[in-house]
Design a protein around this motif. Structure first.
Motif, PDB file in Angstrom:
ATOM      1  N   TRP A 389       0.931  -1.369   0.181  1.00  0.00           N
ATOM      2  CA  TRP A 389       0.329  -0.133   0.665  1.00  0.00           C
ATOM      3  C   TRP A 389       0.819   1.174   0.060  1.00  0.00           C
ATOM      4  O   TRP A 389       1.596   1.127   0.729  1.00  0.00           O
ATOM      5  CB  TRP A 389      -0.830  -0.206   0.915  1.00  0.00           C
ATOM      6  CG  TRP A 389      -1.356  -1.104   1.436  1.00  0.00           C
ATOM      7  CD1 TRP A 389      -1.608  -2.472   2.130  1.00  0.00           C
ATOM      8  CD2 TRP A 389      -3.017  -1.294   0.336  1.00  0.00           C
ATOM      9  NE1 TRP A 389      -2.201  -3.694   1.450  1.00  0.00           N
ATOM     10  CE2 TRP A 389      -3.072  -2.679   0.891  1.00  0.00           C
ATOM     11  CE3 TRP A 389      -4.154  -0.835   0.315  1.00  0.00           C
ATOM     12  CZ2 TRP A 389      -4.446  -3.345   0.376  1.00  0.00           C
ATOM     13  CZ3 TRP A 389      -5.160  -1.097  -0.499  1.00  0.00           C
ATOM     14  CH2 TRP A 389      -5.424  -2.534  -0.408  1.00  0.00           C
ATOM     15  N   ILE A 401      -3.978   6.304   1.156  1.00  0.00           N
ATOM     16  CA  ILE A 401      -3.731   5.324   0.963  1.00  0.00           C
ATOM     17  C   ILE A 401      -4.433   4.826  -0.457  1.00  0.00           C
ATOM     18  O   ILE A 401      -5.559   4.204  -0.751  1.00  0.00           O
ATOM     19  CB  ILE A 401      -4.157   4.698   2.000  1.00  0.00           C
ATOM     20  CG1 ILE A 401      -4.091   4.604   3.803  1.00  0.00           C
ATOM     21  CG2 ILE A 401      -3.503   2.746   2.183  1.00  0.00           C
ATOM     22  CD1 ILE A 401      -4.553   4.637   5.198  1.00  0.00           C
ATOM     23  N   SER A 403      -3.451   1.151  -3.456  1.00  0.00           N
ATOM     24  CA  SER A 403      -3.083   0.071  -3.775  1.00  0.00           C
ATOM     25  C   SER A 403      -2.706   0.285  -4.857  1.00  0.00           C
ATOM     26  O   SER A 403      -1.951   0.472  -5.662  1.00  0.00           O
ATOM     27  CB  SER A 403      -4.664  -0.933  -3.750  1.00  0.00           C
ATOM     28  OG  SER A 403      -3.903  -1.934  -4.198  1.00  0.00           O
TER      29      SER A 403
END
Length: 580
Positions: A389, A401, A403
Motif C-alpha cells: 500500500w 492510501i 493499492s
C-alpha cells in the motif's frame, strides 16, 4: 487561560471578547466534568494549557486549565478519559491563595506536573483575566491514581507571587532540569516577559537568593524549556489565545548554551528582543497551537500542545505531535508519524499488518485485481503486490492510501460514517471518506481513523480469520484497531540470496547489545549490519570491513521488537530480535 496584558489598556473591547471566551471555556470544562466518558480521536476534549505528560503506573496524565484543576488520563496516548474529580473539588482550595489573589474564584490556569523526590509535584497558576496580581502554587501527591488509598493532594503553599509593582507576572510555570540535574522553573507572561529561576531540590520552590533571569519579552507567555545536546531550547507563545478558531497563538523557539540565556533564534536574534523562530502555527483544523510540553518514552519524543479545532466549533483540544531534531540541532514538529518520502508529495510503500512480528495477517485487496469496489480484507502474508500500500502524506497526520495494484484508493463504502461501514477500493476524488488520520499509540502501533466520522479502522469482532473485510468502528483500544507498517522494500529483500551460517545471540537481547556469529560462513568480505524498528526505519547501521568470527553489536536499543538485517554482497540474513 492567559493574561492579555499588553492589550488591556489599548484594546478594552478585545479584552471583553476574551472574557466572554473565558466564560465559554469554563462552561465547556464544566460539561466535560459532568460527563466523564472516553473522548474521540483527533484530540481530547476540553484540554487547554496542558501540562507535560507524566506517567503513573500504566496511565499517562495531563492536567489543564479548569475549575479546581482538570486532569485526564490515557493508557495508550490515543484515547483520553477525564479524571473522576479535579485536584481541588467543590471549589475548596488553600486559603493562602485568597490572601495573595483576592479575586480568585477557583479557575486554575496552566498547571505543570513533574515527578521528583518520590512524589508528583503539581504547579499551578492563580490569577484573574487582565491582572498582574497572580501566584504560582504547589501541591504534591504520592500517586495520581484517585482510586489508590494513598491518593491525597498536599498543599505546599506559594512558589512565587506577583502584584501590580512586580517585574514579571507569576503564571504559567514550566519545570526543567539543567545538565547538572538542578531543577529550574520558567514562568511569566505579557506582563514583563519570561523568567528562568533555579529551584531548591528539597522543596521544589525557588532557591533562596536565586537570580531570576529575563529570557524572553515582547508579548510572550506559555514558556517551556527543554535541554537537547549542549543547548537549552526555550519554547514560547506569541499571538492571542482563547478565541476559538480565531485564535492567533503560535509557538516559537530559541536556544542557549545556558539556562540563564541569552536565547537566540535561527537568525541570531535574542528572544528578549522580539526574536523567535516559528515552530508551530495554524494549519488546517489546528488553530492557535500553544503551551508546549515534551514527553519522551522508548526513544520517541511526543510534543504536546493545545489547539482550537476549526472542525469542531473551535473547541480546545490536546494535540500530540512527533518531535525530532534536524542536523543543526533545531527542533522539528510534525503530526505525520510516518517517515517522510524522499521526494515531497511522493508515496511510501508499506505492508500493513495486525501484529508487530509482521508474519501474521496483513491488508490485502480481495481478488488482487486492484479494481474499484474490491474489498480490503485481512489475509495471510504472501508477499504479493496486492498486499502493498502506498501512503501519501496530505499534511497534519492525514494520508491517502492506495493499492500498489491498480492505484485505486482505500475508502469507505458509500462514504458512510456509521459504525460497521466497510473499506473498499475506489477512484480517489479527495473526499474525507478517502482520507485517514494516523495516530501513534504508546506501543508503536498505529491507529487509522477515517476523516468522515472519525472512526477507527478495525477487524470486525477482532476476528483472526483470513478473508474478513475491514470496517470502521468507534475507537476502544482493541488490538484489532492497531496496525504496524513494514516498509515494503524490507519485505522485497526476501527474494535475495539467503545468507547461511549466521546466528545472533542472546535472544532476547539486553539493552540492545547482541553478538553476531559469523563463524559458520566461509566467504570473506565486508558485512553491513542494520536494525529496523516496527515501522521499517533503520535505527542502527554499521559497516564491518573485515569481520571476525564474532562481531559485538552495541546498538543501544530500547526495549521492543526489531528486525536485524545482515548484508554481504548480494546475500541477506534477517532475524527478529526482542530487546529487554
Amino acid at each position: 487561560m492567559r493574561s492579555p496584558s499588553r492589550f488591556t489598556s489599548e484594546y478594552p473591547l478585545w479584552r471583553q471578547v476574551l472574557r466572554r471566551r473565558l466564560t465559554g471555556l469554563v462552561l465547556l470544562l464544566a460539561m466535560t466534568w459532568a460527563a466523564p466518558q472516553a473522548q474521540a480521536l483527533q484530540g481530547a476534549f476540553g484540554a487547554h494549557d496542558p501540562s507535560t505528560i507524566v506517567k503513573d503506573g500504566n496511565k499517562y496524565w495531563v492536567f489543564t486549565t479548569g475549575q479546581g484543576i482538570y486532569g485526564m488520563y490515557s493508557t495508550d496516548l490515543v484515547n483520553w478519559t477525564p479524571g473522576p474529580r479535579p485536584v481541588f473539588p467543590n471549589n475548596t482550595f488553600p486559603s493562602w491563595i485568597t490572601a495573595k489573589v483576592p479575586d480568585f474564584k477557583g479557575l486554575f490556569w496552566a498547571p505543570e506536573c513533574v515527578f521528583q523526590n518520590g512524589k508528583y509535584y503539581l504547579y499551578y497558576s492563580c490569577s484573574t483575566f487582565g491582572s498582574k496580581v497572580s501566584a504560582i502554587g504547589l501541591v504534591t501527591n504520592v500517586t495520581l491514581d484517585p482510586a489508590s488509598p494513598s491518593y491525597n493532594w498536599v498543599d505546599q503553599g506559594e512558589v512565587v507571587s506577583s502584584n501590580n509593582g512586580s517585574a514579571a507576572n507569576a503564571i504559567d510555570p514550566g519545570i526543567f532540569r539543567d545538565a547538572s540535574n538542578n531543577g529550574w522553573m520558567t514562568y511569566g507572561s505579557f506582563f514583563g516577559g519570561i523568567r528562568n529561576v533555579q529551584l531548591d531540590a528539597a522543596t521544589g520552590k525557588l532557591m533562596a537568593g536565586a537570580t531570576q533571569y529575563a529570557v524572553a519579552n515582547g508579548g510572550v507567555e506559555a514558556a517551556y524549556v527543554k535541554q537537547n545536546g549542549a543547548y537549552y531550547y526555550l519554547f514560547i507563545n506569541r499571538g492571542a489565545c482563547c478565541q476559538g478558531a480565531a485564535s492567533t497563538y503560535y509557538i516559537q523557539v530559541g536556544r542557549s548554551l545556558s539556562p540563564s540565556g541569552p536565547f537566540l533564534d535561527k537568525n541570531g536574534t535574542d528572544l528578549n528582543n522580539n526574536g523567535g523562530t516559528t515552530l508551530l502555527s495554524a494549519s488546517g483544523r489546528y488553530r492557535g497551537p500553544g503551551h508546549t510540553g515534551i514527553f519522551e518514552e522508548n526513544g520517541t519524543s511526543y510534543f504536546t500542545h493545545h489547539y482550537y479545532d476549526s472542525y469542531d466549533r473551535g473547541n480546545p483540544k490536546l494535540g500530540i505531535g512527533k518531535l525530532t531534531w534536524d542536523a543543526a540541532g533545531w527542533p522539528v514538529v510534525t503530526r505525520d508519524w510516518l517517515a517522510p518520502a524522499a521526494t515531497a508529495g511522493a508515496a511510501v510503500r508499506y505492508v500493513v499488518s495486525a501484529g508487530p512480528a509482521a508474519t501474521g495477517l496483513v491488508w490485502q485487496a480481495r481478488g488482487c485485481t486492484g479494481a474499484a469496489g474490491e474489498a480490503i480484507e485481512q489475509a495471510a502474508r504472501t508477499g504479493s503486490t496486492c498486499q502493498q500500500w502506498d501512503f501519501t502524506a496530505l499534511g497534519n497526520g492525514d494520508y491517502k492510501i492506495t493499492s500498489a495494484v491498480g492505484g485505486q484508493a482505500v475508502g469507505v463504502a458509500g462514504c458512510s460514517d456509521a459504525n460497521g461501514a466497510l473499506l473498499q477500493l475506489g477512484s480517489y476524488s479527495g473526499q474525507e471518506c478517502e482520507q485517514f488520520h494516523i495516530d501513534r499509540a504508546n506501543d508503536g502501533s498505529l491507529v487509522f481513523s477515517s476523516l468522515n466520522g472519525n472512526r477507527a479502522v478495525e477487524v470486525p469482532l477482532a476476528s483472526a480469520n483470513p478473508g474478513v473485510q475491514l470496517a470502521l468502528f468507534d475507537y476502544n483500544g482493541c488490538a484489532c484497531q492497531r496496525w504496524f507498517l513494514t516498509n515494503s522494500t524490507v519485505t522485497a529483500t526476501a527474494s535475495r540470496t539467503t545468507l547461511t551460517g549466521i546466528s545472533i545471540y542472546p535472544i532476547p537481547a539486553s539493552r540492545g547489545t547482541f553478538t553476531l556469529d559469523l563463524s559458520g560462513r566461509k566467504a570473506a568480505g565486508a558485512v553491513t549490519v542494520e536494525v529496523l524498528d516496527l515501522q521499517g526505519r533503520v535505527v542502527y547501521r554499521r559497516l564491518v570491513q573485515n569481520p571476525e568470527a564474532t562481531v559485538a553489536v552495541e546498538a543501544g536499543l530500547l526495549p521492543g521488537l526489531f528486525l536485524v538485517q545482515v548484508r554481504q554482497g548480494t546475500g541477506l540474513f534477517t532475524q527478529k530480535l526482542t530487546v529487554l
